[in-house]
Design a protein around this motif. Structure first.
Motif, PDB file in Angstrom:
ATOM      1  N   THR A 173      44.443  13.360 -18.039  1.00  0.00           N
ATOM      2  CA  THR A 173      43.646  12.511 -18.920  1.00  0.00           C
ATOM      3  C   THR A 173      43.345  11.192 -18.220  1.00  0.00           C
ATOM      4  OG1 THR A 173      44.694  13.459 -20.872  1.00  0.00           O
ATOM      5  CG2 THR A 173      43.522  11.383 -21.165  1.00  0.00           C
ATOM      6  N   CYS A 174      42.062  10.942 -18.011  1.00  0.00           N
ATOM      7  CA  CYS A 174      41.633   9.673 -17.410  1.00  0.00           C
ATOM      8  C   CYS A 174      40.957   8.835 -18.492  1.00  0.00           C
ATOM      9  CB  CYS A 174      40.686   9.944 -16.249  1.00  0.00           C
ATOM     10  SG  CYS A 174      41.409  10.932 -14.911  1.00  0.00           S
ATOM     11  N   GLY A 175      40.137   7.897 -18.080  1.00  0.00           N
ATOM     12  CA  GLY A 175      39.441   7.052 -19.029  1.00  0.00           C
ATOM     13  C   GLY A 175      38.139   7.683 -19.484  1.00  0.00           C
ATOM     14  N   ARG A 176      37.315   6.851 -20.110  1.00  0.00           N
ATOM     15  CA  ARG A 176      36.029   7.300 -20.637  1.00  0.00           C
ATOM     16  C   ARG A 176      34.902   6.831 -19.718  1.00  0.00           C
ATOM     17  NH1 ARG A 176      34.626   6.960 -27.051  1.00  0.00           N
ATOM     18  NH2 ARG A 176      32.750   8.307 -27.037  1.00  0.00           N
ATOM     19  N   VAL A 177      33.947   7.704 -19.463  1.00  0.00           N
ATOM     20  CA  VAL A 177      32.827   7.377 -18.590  1.00  0.00           C
ATOM     21  C   VAL A 177      31.548   7.941 -19.194  1.00  0.00           C
ATOM     22  CG1 VAL A 177      33.087   9.455 -17.166  1.00  0.00           C
ATOM     23  CG2 VAL A 177      32.008   7.430 -16.182  1.00  0.00           C
ATOM     24  N   THR A 178      30.447   7.218 -19.001  1.00  0.00           N
ATOM     25  CA  THR A 178      29.144   7.667 -19.473  1.00  0.00           C
ATOM     26  C   THR A 178      28.315   8.152 -18.299  1.00  0.00           C
ATOM     27  OG1 THR A 178      29.112   6.159 -21.370  1.00  0.00           O
ATOM     28  CG2 THR A 178      26.983   6.936 -20.568  1.00  0.00           C
ATOM     29  N   VAL A 179      27.671   9.297 -18.462  1.00  0.00           N
ATOM     30  CA  VAL A 179      26.776   9.852 -17.451  1.00  0.00           C
ATOM     31  C   VAL A 179      25.404  10.017 -18.094  1.00  0.00           C
ATOM     32  CG1 VAL A 179      26.300  11.772 -15.892  1.00  0.00           C
ATOM     33  CG2 VAL A 179      28.671  11.074 -16.325  1.00  0.00           C
ATOM     34  N   ALA A 180      24.367   9.448 -17.463  1.00  0.00           N
ATOM     35  CA  ALA A 180      23.031   9.495 -18.066  1.00  0.00           C
ATOM     36  C   ALA A 180      21.963   9.458 -16.989  1.00  0.00           C
ATOM     37  CB  ALA A 180      22.842   8.305 -19.010  1.00  0.00           C
ATOM     38  N   CYS A 181      20.805  10.018 -17.325  1.00  0.00           N
ATOM     39  CA  CYS A 181      19.620   9.894 -16.483  1.00  0.00           C
ATOM     40  C   CYS A 181      18.804   8.695 -16.967  1.00  0.00           C
ATOM     41  CB  CYS A 181      18.757  11.148 -16.566  1.00  0.00           C
ATOM     42  SG  CYS A 181      19.543  12.651 -15.954  1.00  0.00           S
ATOM     43  N   VAL A 182      18.183   7.988 -16.046  1.00  0.00           N
ATOM     44  CA  VAL A 182      17.386   6.831 -16.436  1.00  0.00           C
ATOM     45  C   VAL A 182      16.160   7.292 -17.214  1.00  0.00           C
ATOM     46  CG1 VAL A 182      18.170   5.502 -14.450  1.00  0.00           C
ATOM     47  CG2 VAL A 182      16.032   6.794 -14.303  1.00  0.00           C
ATOM     48  N   SER A 238      16.368  11.069  -9.844  1.00  0.00           N
ATOM     49  CA  SER A 238      15.861  11.927  -8.776  1.00  0.00           C
ATOM     50  C   SER A 238      14.421  11.619  -8.406  1.00  0.00           C
ATOM     51  CB  SER A 238      15.966  13.404  -9.192  1.00  0.00           C
ATOM     52  OG  SER A 238      17.304  13.791  -9.397  1.00  0.00           O
ATOM     53  N   ILE A 239      13.678  11.013  -9.316  1.00  0.00           N
ATOM     54  CA  ILE A 239      12.257  10.714  -9.088  1.00  0.00           C
ATOM     55  C   ILE A 239      12.127   9.262  -8.627  1.00  0.00           C
ATOM     56  CG2 ILE A 239       9.960  10.711 -10.110  1.00  0.00           C
ATOM     57  CD1 ILE A 239      11.095  12.509 -12.331  1.00  0.00           C
ATOM     58  N   PRO A 240      11.721   9.036  -7.376  1.00  0.00           N
ATOM     59  CA  PRO A 240      11.661   7.654  -6.872  1.00  0.00           C
ATOM     60  C   PRO A 240      10.817   6.705  -7.703  1.00  0.00           C
ATOM     61  CG  PRO A 240      11.518   9.202  -5.052  1.00  0.00           C
ATOM     62  CD  PRO A 240      11.423  10.020  -6.313  1.00  0.00           C
ATOM     63  N   THR A 241       9.764   7.194  -8.350  1.00  0.00           N
ATOM     64  CA  THR A 241       8.925   6.292  -9.134  1.00  0.00           C
ATOM     65  C   THR A 241       9.644   5.748 -10.364  1.00  0.00           C
ATOM     66  OG1 THR A 241       7.945   8.229 -10.240  1.00  0.00           O
ATOM     67  CG2 THR A 241       6.740   7.274  -8.380  1.00  0.00           C
ATOM     68  N   ARG A 242      10.818   6.264 -10.666  1.00  0.00           N
ATOM     69  CA  ARG A 242      11.617   5.738 -11.778  1.00  0.00           C
ATOM     70  C   ARG A 242      12.604   4.670 -11.303  1.00  0.00           C
ATOM     71  NH1 ARG A 242       8.436   5.916 -15.003  1.00  0.00           N
ATOM     72  NH2 ARG A 242      10.021   5.254 -16.499  1.00  0.00           N
ATOM     73  N   LEU A 243      12.573   4.321 -10.039  1.00  0.00           N
ATOM     74  CA  LEU A 243      13.529   3.333  -9.525  1.00  0.00           C
ATOM     75  C   LEU A 243      13.375   1.949 -10.167  1.00  0.00           C
ATOM     76  CD1 LEU A 243      13.773   4.311  -5.756  1.00  0.00           C
ATOM     77  CD2 LEU A 243      15.569   4.473  -7.488  1.00  0.00           C
ATOM     78  N   PRO A 244      12.160   1.449 -10.448  1.00  0.00           N
ATOM     79  CA  PRO A 244      12.095   0.169 -11.166  1.00  0.00           C
ATOM     80  C   PRO A 244      12.789   0.240 -12.525  1.00  0.00           C
ATOM     81  CG  PRO A 244       9.989   0.640 -10.127  1.00  0.00           C
ATOM     82  CD  PRO A 244      10.826   1.878  -9.969  1.00  0.00           C
ATOM     83  N   THR A 245      12.648   1.358 -13.223  1.00  0.00           N
ATOM     84  CA  THR A 245      13.351   1.545 -14.489  1.00  0.00           C
ATOM     85  C   THR A 245      14.855   1.607 -14.262  1.00  0.00           C
ATOM     86  OG1 THR A 245      11.458   2.762 -15.391  1.00  0.00           O
ATOM     87  CG2 THR A 245      13.574   3.046 -16.507  1.00  0.00           C
ATOM     88  N   ALA A 246      15.259   2.293 -13.187  1.00  0.00           N
ATOM     89  CA  ALA A 246      16.684   2.367 -12.853  1.00  0.00           C
ATOM     90  C   ALA A 246      17.247   0.978 -12.574  1.00  0.00           C
ATOM     91  CB  ALA A 246      16.895   3.272 -11.636  1.00  0.00           C
ATOM     92  N   HIS A 247      16.462   0.132 -11.928  1.00  0.00           N
ATOM     93  CA  HIS A 247      16.908  -1.222 -11.623  1.00  0.00           C
ATOM     94  C   HIS A 247      17.191  -2.000 -12.904  1.00  0.00           C
ATOM     95  CE1 HIS A 247      16.084  -5.167  -9.173  1.00  0.00           C
ATOM     96  NE2 HIS A 247      17.368  -4.958  -9.388  1.00  0.00           N
ATOM     97  N   ALA A 248      16.255  -1.884 -13.856  1.00  0.00           N
ATOM     98  CA  ALA A 248      16.455  -2.573 -15.138  1.00  0.00           C
ATOM     99  C   ALA A 248      17.690  -2.039 -15.858  1.00  0.00           C
ATOM    100  CB  ALA A 248      15.216  -2.394 -16.006  1.00  0.00           C
ATOM    101  N   ALA A 249      17.914  -0.721 -15.780  1.00  0.00           N
ATOM    102  CA  ALA A 249      19.082  -0.127 -16.438  1.00  0.00           C
ATOM    103  C   ALA A 249      20.376  -0.583 -15.780  1.00  0.00           C
ATOM    104  CB  ALA A 249      18.971   1.399 -16.408  1.00  0.00           C
ATOM    105  N   ALA A 277      18.629  11.850  -5.782  1.00  0.00           N
ATOM    106  CA  ALA A 277      17.803  11.814  -4.579  1.00  0.00           C
ATOM    107  C   ALA A 277      16.935  10.567  -4.485  1.00  0.00           C
ATOM    108  CB  ALA A 277      16.920  13.056  -4.540  1.00  0.00           C
ATOM    109  N   ALA A 278      16.564   9.975  -5.615  1.00  0.00           N
ATOM    110  CA  ALA A 278      15.671   8.816  -5.583  1.00  0.00           C
ATOM    111  C   ALA A 278      16.277   7.625  -4.849  1.00  0.00           C
ATOM    112  CB  ALA A 278      15.294   8.397  -6.999  1.00  0.00           C
ATOM    113  N   PHE A 279      17.598   7.543  -4.812  1.00  0.00           N
ATOM    114  CA  PHE A 279      18.247   6.384  -4.194  1.00  0.00           C
ATOM    115  C   PHE A 279      18.330   6.495  -2.676  1.00  0.00           C
ATOM    116  CE2 PHE A 279      19.868   6.249  -8.579  1.00  0.00           C
ATOM    117  CZ  PHE A 279      19.535   4.943  -8.894  1.00  0.00           C
ATOM    118  N   ALA A 280      17.720   7.553  -2.104  1.00  0.00           N
ATOM    119  CA  ALA A 280      17.640   7.801  -0.665  1.00  0.00           C
ATOM    120  C   ALA A 280      18.927   8.436  -0.145  1.00  0.00           C
ATOM    121  CB  ALA A 280      17.334   6.522   0.120  1.00  0.00           C
TER     122      ALA A 280
END
Length: 360
Positions: A99-108, A160-171, A187-190
């Motif tokens: 049992t570890c802690g709690r973590v959130t996994v999400a796509c931007v 995974s989609i590089p054009t979503r990187l500005p959105t990822a930055h805000a997130a 993959a979007a992060f190179a």
């Protein structure tokens, strides 16, 4: 490499081939049977996820790009892999032991490729984490509300989609402002993770295993504060080129399509469907141009343009049609120095690719 390792490698390869044939046939039951048989032979669930299912999914994308499977087949195969992962999660061998802690996994937001994030979520669950997997296309305000409500020790953001990187930055910035460290992946992060570092992520995981290891060791907050803004990471945004190209994207696409009929006469004979595909391709080029301006990264844009050339070639469309499109954009954006640099770099890369093809 020992004989045992070689035998394991051959065994995994055989299982991958069984899974590949099953997903290509659209046979969900055969796909699940191949995976469960590996589990019954003593292969760990994590190994099945990362050394069987993940490579098969990568092959799905590669075969689509080479025009050897259709979009429908790609979607069907991906859906089957997703359902196999869900079935595997309920196999007795997949029960977590710690049992570890709690973590959130999400796509931007705007990222619909959820399978890489799903793989990470399952690996973390196997390692004893309480995982909140939010799936694809998670709007940033909803993500932040979830973090405030659940208080995870970290959030893993997939893109995974590089054009979503500005959105990822805000997130990334918003999560950190909420006091939650961020590990970026996808993959979007190179391949070297340079975009994750550029956008201020606290860590970068090139694959699910590395990301899980990093989370296991614990992420710590960096120098970011609640007053931190995206432009603090990217001061070049002050020239407004990204903003101007992004805002005028529809006009740029329309003007470029119109200009192509003069610069590329073959387009005059295109069917309506071919014209639609050409318009979509140009829209993608403009989107990637804007994203490359956001990151001030020549390789991001040139990589997409040369990849597009390969895709067009695989579909029997002359890659030379990209030259007049890029030249048209140059003429329309003559007062934007960074934009001119990116377009020149892409044209040079296309010429180099053409020269290499002639040599071969």
């Amino acid at each position: 490499m020992s004989r045992h390792d070689l035998e394991l490698g051959a065994e995994h390869a055989a299982t991958r081939e069984q899974l590949w044939n099953a997903v290509l046939d659209g046979d969900e039951y055969a796909a699940a049977a191949a995976v469960f048989a590996a589990i019954d032979r003593g292969v760990s669930a994590e190994v099945v996820l990362l050394e069987v299912i993940a490579p098969v999914q990568h092959r799905v994308g590669t075969e689509w790009a080479a025009n050897r499977i259709t979009v429908a087949e790609e979607h069907a195969a991906t859906a089957i892999n997703d359902r196999v992962i869900a079935a595997l999660a309920h196999h007795p061998a997949s029960a977590p032991t710690t049992t570890c802690g709690r973590v959130t996994v999400a796509c931007v937001d705007g990222e619909w490729h959820a399978l890489p994030a799903r793989l990470l979520a399952e690996v973390l669950r196997l390692r004893g984490w309480q995982v909140d997997f939010l799936g694809a296309q998670v709007p940033t305000p909803h993500l932040i509300a979830h973090l405030h409500r659940t208080g995870p020790v970290a959030v893993a953001l997939s893109c995974s989609i590089p054009t979503r990187l500005p959105t990822a930055h805000a997130a990334i910035t918003a999560c950190q402002a909420a006091g939650v460290p961020v590990i970026a992946g996808g993959a979007a992060f190179a391949p070297d993770g340079r975009h994750a570092r550029r956008l201020g992520a606290d860590a970068w995981g090139p694959d699910a295993r590395v990301a899980a290891d990093l989370l296991g060791r614990g992420l710590t907050r960096d120098h970011h504060t609640s007053a931190h803004q995206p432009i603090d990471d990217l001061p070049h945004l002050g020239d407004q080129e990204y903003t101007m190209v992004g805002r005028t994207a529809p006009q740029l696409v329309k003007a470029t399509v119109g200009d192509l009929e003069d610069r590329f006469p073959a387009m005059r004979t295109y069917t309506e469907r071919q014209r639609q595909h050409t318009t979509e391709d140009i829209a993608h080029i403009v989107d990637f141009l804007a994203t490359a301006l956001y990151l001030d990264d020549d390789d991001l844009f040139t990589g997409f343009v040369t990849w597009t050339a390969d895709i067009l070639a695989a579909r029997g469309v002359p890659a030379t049609s990209l030259h007049p499109a890029l030249e048209s954009l140059q003429a329309q954006l003559v007062e934007f120095p960074r934009t001119q640099r990116l377009l020149n770099a892409a044209l040079t890369a296309l010429d180099h690719t053409a020269d290499m093809e002639q040599i071969v």
